[in-house]
Design an enzyme around this catalytic site. Sequence first.
Site, PDB file in Angstrom:
ATOM      1  N   SER A 137       0.766  -1.135  -0.011  1.00 39.72           N
ATOM      2  CA  SER A 137       0.053  -0.171   0.330  1.00 39.72           C
ATOM      3  C   SER A 137       1.196   1.306  -0.087  1.00 39.72           C
ATOM      4  O   SER A 137       1.875   1.424  -0.172  1.00 39.72           O
ATOM      5  CB  SER A 137      -1.227   0.533   1.200  1.00 39.72           C
ATOM      6  OG  SER A 137      -0.039   0.084   2.227  1.00 39.72           O
ATOM      7  N   SER A 138       0.489   2.251   0.380  1.00 44.09           N
ATOM      8  CA  SER A 138       1.318   3.502  -0.237  1.00 44.09           C
ATOM      9  C   SER A 138       1.412   3.944   0.652  1.00 44.09           C
ATOM     10  O   SER A 138       0.768   4.118   2.604  1.00 44.09           O
ATOM     11  CB  SER A 138      -0.074   4.270  -0.769  1.00 44.09           C
ATOM     12  OG  SER A 138       0.536   5.505  -0.579  1.00 44.09           O
ATOM     13  N   CYS A 139       2.950   3.949   1.318  1.00 42.75           N
ATOM     14  CA  CYS A 139       3.543   3.520   2.485  1.00 42.75           C
ATOM     15  C   CYS A 139       4.337   5.146   3.200  1.00 42.75           C
ATOM     16  O   CYS A 139       4.504   4.855   3.814  1.00 42.75           O
ATOM     17  CB  CYS A 139       4.876   2.014   2.881  1.00 42.75           C
ATOM     18  SG  CYS A 139       5.495   3.492   1.710  1.00 42.75           S
ATOM     19  N   GLY A 140       3.881   5.939   2.339  1.00 46.61           N
ATOM     20  CA  GLY A 140       4.961   7.471   2.802  1.00 46.61           C
ATOM     21  C   GLY A 140       6.328   6.933   2.329  1.00 46.61           C
ATOM     22  O   GLY A 140       6.790   7.946   3.125  1.00 46.61           O
TER      23      GLY A 140
ATOM     24  N   GLU B 203       3.062   6.325   9.100  1.00 45.71           N
ATOM     25  CA  GLU B 203       3.068   7.220   7.834  1.00 45.71           C
ATOM     26  C   GLU B 203       2.116   7.672   7.905  1.00 45.71           C
ATOM     27  O   GLU B 203       1.398   9.044   7.145  1.00 45.71           O
ATOM     28  CB  GLU B 203       2.712   5.943   6.383  1.00 45.71           C
ATOM     29  CG  GLU B 203       3.866   5.220   6.671  1.00 45.71           C
ATOM     30  CD  GLU B 203       3.902   3.914   7.459  1.00 45.71           C
ATOM     31  OE1 GLU B 203       4.820   3.501   7.078  1.00 45.71           O
ATOM     32  OE2 GLU B 203       3.183   3.808   8.253  1.00 45.71           O
TER      33      GLU B 203
END
Length: 267
Positions: free
Chosen positions: A109-112, A213
């Site tokens: 997933s978008s983890c930053g 995050e």
Amino acid sequence: MNNEMIEFPVRRLGLAEPGDAALTRSVPIEAPVSIEVGGIGYAVMMATPADLEDYALGFALSEGLIEAPDQVRRVDAHPIEGGWALRIWLPPERNNIALERARKRVSESSCGLCGIENIEQVLRPLPAVTARIATDRAAIAAALASLRDHQPLGRATGAVHAAAFCSPAGDILLAREDVGRHNALDKLIGALARAGIDPATGFILLSARCSYELVEKTVRAGCPMLVTISAPTSLAAERAVQVGLTLVTLARADSALVVSDPHGMIA
């Protein structure tokens, strides 16, 4: 075409209760989303391919690729073989920032942490939280009570996270869902920007554990308060305290845990 879920054949297996059965279950779509900035591959994220324009804008803001929504010139989203392509077009000076950090990889997933190469960059300074709202425990309870009403995909599948933006009174103004909790928050941040709603005027509610995050994305969006239904990690709690983010975790119908409220915003 439904970009949120599909119907999938399953078999109920009786355990404590007898009765096997053939069923059809709604399951959320999880697909690779290739994010390109200025025609260059930047990241590949596993996400639910809905609200992709919101996702693109929120992702660009969270990543620091842009400083304001109007710096995104265009977003193109369309299916490709095996997944989706999400193309973000920025002015040349912003493209250079992306090019310096561009790196293509697959993440759950978008983890930053896109394009970050060392620990120092992960722990880069966050801006101090300057926004203030006047809210209270009744508002938190009201938002929690109505969250399910804003989770159609969650109700259908039981397998996605939700991120909601709430007024100080606890009214949910916008919500977004995704298989990834970070993606859901990016979508919400993008949706707020597109709707012209200032994140500084309310609080964010997440149906997820509070990881570092999520604190970072909330702070960089300019929101003064984050509420999550699960517990925080150590770094999430520490970062919230450091920058003055009001952080409420383990939020349930009967109680919540206030990790940080340096400005006494919660009555």
